[in-house]
Scaffold this motif. Structure first.
Motif, PDB file in Angstrom:
ATOM      1  N   VAL A 319       0.852  -1.197   0.000  1.00 26.77           N
ATOM      2  CA  VAL A 319       0.000   0.000   0.000  1.00 26.77           C
ATOM      3  C   VAL A 319       0.880   1.236   0.000  1.00 26.77           C
ATOM      4  O   VAL A 319       1.830   1.328   0.786  1.00 26.77           O
ATOM      5  CB  VAL A 319      -0.937   0.013   1.228  1.00 26.77           C
ATOM      6  N   MET A 320       0.568   2.167  -0.869  1.00 26.18           N
ATOM      7  CA  MET A 320       1.266   3.448  -0.910  1.00 26.18           C
ATOM      8  C   MET A 320       0.705   4.368   0.159  1.00 26.18           C
ATOM      9  O   MET A 320      -0.515   4.521   0.282  1.00 26.18           O
ATOM     10  CB  MET A 320       1.099   4.094  -2.288  1.00 26.18           C
ATOM     11  N   PRO A 321       1.562   5.010   0.980  1.00 24.94           N
ATOM     12  CA  PRO A 321       1.059   6.002   1.938  1.00 24.94           C
ATOM     13  C   PRO A 321       0.314   7.128   1.223  1.00 24.94           C
ATOM     14  O   PRO A 321       0.562   7.412   0.045  1.00 24.94           O
ATOM     15  CB  PRO A 321       2.333   6.514   2.612  1.00 24.94           C
ATOM     16  N   LYS A 322      -0.575   7.779   1.945  1.00 16.47           N
ATOM     17  CA  LYS A 322      -1.417   8.807   1.331  1.00 16.47           C
ATOM     18  C   LYS A 322      -0.596   9.928   0.694  1.00 16.47           C
ATOM     19  O   LYS A 322      -0.985  10.496  -0.332  1.00 16.47           O
ATOM     20  CB  LYS A 322      -2.372   9.399   2.379  1.00 16.47           C
ATOM     21  N   ARG A 323       0.557  10.250   1.275  1.00 15.05           N
ATOM     22  CA  ARG A 323       1.362  11.342   0.740  1.00 15.05           C
ATOM     23  C   ARG A 323       2.000  10.990  -0.607  1.00 15.05           C
ATOM     24  O   ARG A 323       2.591  11.856  -1.247  1.00 15.05           O
ATOM     25  CB  ARG A 323       2.448  11.730   1.750  1.00 15.05           C
ATOM     26  N   GLY A 324       1.887   9.731  -1.041  1.00 15.22           N
ATOM     27  CA  GLY A 324       2.427   9.340  -2.333  1.00 15.22           C
ATOM     28  C   GLY A 324       1.387   9.199  -3.423  1.00 15.22           C
ATOM     29  O   GLY A 324       1.711   8.794  -4.541  1.00 15.22           O
ATOM     30  N   LEU A 325       0.126   9.546  -3.127  1.00 13.93           N
ATOM     31  CA  LEU A 325      -0.941   9.406  -4.118  1.00 13.93           C
ATOM     32  C   LEU A 325      -0.952  10.564  -5.102  1.00 13.93           C
ATOM     33  O   LEU A 325      -0.420  11.650  -4.832  1.00 13.93           O
ATOM     34  CB  LEU A 325      -2.295   9.313  -3.414  1.00 13.93           C
ATOM     35  N   ASP A 326      -1.601  10.327  -6.240  1.00 19.73           N
ATOM     36  CA  ASP A 326      -1.744  11.352  -7.278  1.00 19.73           C
ATOM     37  C   ASP A 326      -3.071  12.062  -7.057  1.00 19.73           C
ATOM     38  O   ASP A 326      -4.134  11.581  -7.475  1.00 19.73           O
ATOM     39  CB  ASP A 326      -1.691  10.700  -8.665  1.00 19.73           C
ATOM     40  N   VAL A 327      -3.023  13.210  -6.381  1.00 26.92           N
ATOM     41  CA  VAL A 327      -4.267  13.922  -6.046  1.00 26.92           C
ATOM     42  C   VAL A 327      -4.897  14.571  -7.272  1.00 26.92           C
ATOM     43  O   VAL A 327      -6.092  14.870  -7.267  1.00 26.92           O
ATOM     44  CB  VAL A 327      -4.002  14.981  -4.956  1.00 26.92           C
ATOM     45  N   SER A 328      -4.136  14.774  -8.330  1.00 23.61           N
ATOM     46  CA  SER A 328      -4.688  15.405  -9.532  1.00 23.61           C
ATOM     47  C   SER A 328      -5.667  14.493 -10.266  1.00 23.61           C
ATOM     48  O   SER A 328      -6.502  14.963 -11.033  1.00 23.61           O
ATOM     49  CB  SER A 328      -3.553  15.813 -10.482  1.00 23.61           C
ATOM     50  N   THR A 329      -5.574  13.184 -10.044  1.00 17.87           N
ATOM     51  CA  THR A 329      -6.493  12.229 -10.676  1.00 17.87           C
ATOM     52  C   THR A 329      -7.525  11.701  -9.698  1.00 17.87           C
ATOM     53  O   THR A 329      -8.235  10.739 -10.006  1.00 17.87           O
ATOM     54  CB  THR A 329      -5.709  11.050 -11.277  1.00 17.87           C
ATOM     55  N   CYS A 330      -7.619  12.297  -8.503  1.00 19.71           N
ATOM     56  CA  CYS A 330      -8.567  11.882  -7.465  1.00 19.71           C
ATOM     57  C   CYS A 330      -8.316  10.434  -7.035  1.00 19.71           C
ATOM     58  O   CYS A 330      -9.244   9.665  -6.780  1.00 19.71           O
ATOM     59  CB  CYS A 330     -10.009  12.054  -7.933  1.00 19.71           C
ATOM     60  N   GLU A 331      -7.050  10.070  -6.922  1.00 21.58           N
ATOM     61  CA  GLU A 331      -6.673   8.747  -6.431  1.00 21.58           C
ATOM     62  C   GLU A 331      -6.722   8.752  -4.906  1.00 21.58           C
ATOM     63  O   GLU A 331      -6.044   9.542  -4.258  1.00 21.58           O
ATOM     64  CB  GLU A 331      -5.262   8.404  -6.917  1.00 21.58           C
ATOM     65  N   VAL A 332      -7.526   7.875  -4.325  1.00 21.54           N
ATOM     66  CA  VAL A 332      -7.711   7.864  -2.873  1.00 21.54           C
ATOM     67  C   VAL A 332      -7.004   6.691  -2.212  1.00 21.54           C
ATOM     68  O   VAL A 332      -6.869   6.658  -0.975  1.00 21.54           O
ATOM     69  CB  VAL A 332      -9.210   7.839  -2.512  1.00 21.54           C
ATOM     70  N   PHE A 333      -6.554   5.713  -2.977  1.00 16.88           N
ATOM     71  CA  PHE A 333      -5.845   4.560  -2.429  1.00 16.88           C
ATOM     72  C   PHE A 333      -5.088   3.894  -3.563  1.00 16.88           C
ATOM     73  O   PHE A 333      -5.527   3.936  -4.717  1.00 16.88           O
ATOM     74  CB  PHE A 333      -6.832   3.559  -1.801  1.00 16.88           C
TER      75      PHE A 333
END
Length: 495
Positions: A319-333
């Motif tokens: 699992v990727m920590p939340k700080r590593g997600l791509d917020v520009s694509t609305c990736e939540v997990f």
């Protein structure tokens, strides 16, 4: 009487009743988007071990995967953007003499990873900023204390340099072995599932058992704290071997709040929880599907959202920590599915579709736990509890740390330590005086390992060990009836 003769208020009542029973969630349209083969990690020789672990750990810089090898244990560390075909001769971390059973990245240092193995040791590794360029055989620290294979390791969620390990040498009464360990959000409590399939809540500082579940209709294998909901969640099976998900009240483990049977499959069911969105993901070992739910503090507690399905079974998941997600694509997990039949590590993004893409969605990304420790290990061992230091995922936004800053001396040495893998450091970054300071502190530091050994007929006691430069020296050892867990306190861990 026909429908057209009914009064209008009756239809309005029916419409309101239907709406009140329907759970409307902003995550109801969430879907799983697997990465293409070009954006996956192909040719990874995933371990053939049958231990019930994830075999994978990820952070915004690297992904680590336990691999198969002859004559010892190893794992592969790849830069997270190093996708595509992996060279079969790619260098590995291969310092263990037995199979590697678990790997975990330090939540407060993206270049530090812990591993445990069948060789009865736990090792701490430094990963260069450019990745592993040659086989890494020398660990920063080797932690010795177990007499049998070490199956689980877990970092403390808020205190820096505090590591907990569990091995197959435990025996407390009729309790043999721990199958799952989980801290609560501030690390003041520890939930454990054991071979007798019951849940125990303990004080991790003293090892005192605070609560024990006693449900006869549920045999637990995995457990999680549900941050913000004051509940525990466990997965396991019923007496009829149906896989279950069960919710518990934190203050009363005598009876579950909710029991829900899922299916009759035999694979272990791994739960993953996002405390920011209250979303729960259930993924079975050997399954190709991942179920997604939304949790709430009120009945019905558990609301089904969707199910991702794949024809390829997963051996483990990172699992990727939340700080590593791509917020520009609305990736939540984001999962990293280990597909052993294809030697493939496949990223799987959980995305909530929005009309306006590329814009930061504040309702999807509240403040989340960051990569900064809330306290030192000494503070936690002295009895202080603190929640995680929060950060914002919105680019350019800074959240003030509410806790005291690290002393200037320790911060200076930590900054110097972060440069330890740079071949060409910035001009003036490391001076001769600073190097002397590092050497002086290195000579003076002494690491402490605390081993709690409860005796069935005596009060709880401690046997304390000290080790210098990674070698353990036993100061006062004795035989005891039980060995609950090892807490490795690695003071000034960055040297």
């Amino acid at each position: 009487m026909c429908f057209k003769d009914l009064p209008s208020w009756y239809f309005l009542f029916l419409q309101m009743s239907w709406r009140s029973s329907f759970h409307c969630s902003k995550f109801r349209h969430v879907f799983g988007k697997p990465a293409t083969k070009e954006h996956s990690y192909d040719g990874v020789p995933i371990t053939r071990s049958v231990h019930d672990n994830h075999y994978c750990s990820a952070n915004p810089c690297f992904i680590a995967v336990v691999t198969e090898c002859a004559g010892g244990g190893s794992f592969l560390v790849l830069p997270v953007h190093h996708t595509g075909r992996v060279d079969p001769q790619h260098p590995r971390v291969c310092g263990h003499s037995g199979r590697v059973l678990d790997v975990k990245w330090n939540p407060f240092d993206d270049h530090c990873i812990a591993s445990c193995s069948e060789d009865c040791t736990v090792k701490i590794w430094d990963i260069p900023a450019c990745g592993v360029q040659q086989n890494l055989t020398k660990a920063r620290k080797t932690l010795i204390g177990h007499s049998r294979r070490v199956g689980l390791i877990e970092w403390h969620p808020t205190a820096e340099n505090l590591l907990l390990s569990s091995a197959y040498d435990y025996k407390v009464g009729n309790l043999i072995g721990q199958w799952q360990l989980c801290f609560n959000c501030d690390g003041s409590r520890l939930a454990v599932t054991c071979k007798d399939r019951r849940i125990r809540v303990l004080d991790p500082r003293t090892g005192k058992i605070l609560q024990v579940s006693c449900s006869k209709s549920h045999r637990a294998s995995k457990v999680l704290y549900l941050g913000g909901l004051k509940m525990l969640l466990s997965t396991g099976c019923s007496p009829w071997n149906h896989r279950q998900v069960v919710l518990w009240d934190l203050d009363d483990l005598s009876e579950p709040l909710l029991e829900e049977d899922l299916d009759g499959s035999a694979g272990v069911l791994f739960p993953f929880y996002d405390p920011d969105t209250h979303m729960l993901y259930l993924a079975g070992k050997g399954d190709g599907n991942i179920r997604c739910y939304e949790l709430s503090a009120e009945k019905p507690y558990l609301s089904f959202l969707m199910e991702y399905r794949s024809l390829l079974p997963q051996k483990g998941l990172g699992v990727m920590p939340k700080r590593g997600l791509d917020v520009s694509t609305c990736e939540v997990f984001r999962f990293y599915r280990l597909i052993a039949v294809k030697d493939l590590v496949e990223p799987l993004s959980m995305i909530v579709p929005r009309k306006e893409s590329g814009i930061f969605q504040e309702d999807l990304y509240p403040l989340t736990a960051g990569n900064q420790a809330a306290m030192t290990a000494q503070e936690w061992l002295s009895g202080i509890n603190r929640g995680p230091v929060l950060m914002s995922l919105e680019p350019g936004t800074h959240v003030t740390n509410p806790y005291p800053e690290i002393p200037a001396r320790k911060r200076l040495v930590r900054q110097l330590s972060s440069l330890r893998f740079q071949t060409d450091p910035p001009v003036g970054a490391v001076t001769r005086a600073n190097l002397v300071l590092m050497e002086e502190v290195e000579q003076r530091k002494c690491h402490t390992l605390v081993w709690f050994e409860p005796h069935p007929k005596q009060n709880h006691s401690y046997t304390q060990y000290t080790h210098h430069r990674g070698q353990v020296q036993i100061n006062n050892s004795h035989q005891a009836a039980g060995k609950l867990f090892l807490k490795f306190h690695l003071d000034d861990f960055h040297f």
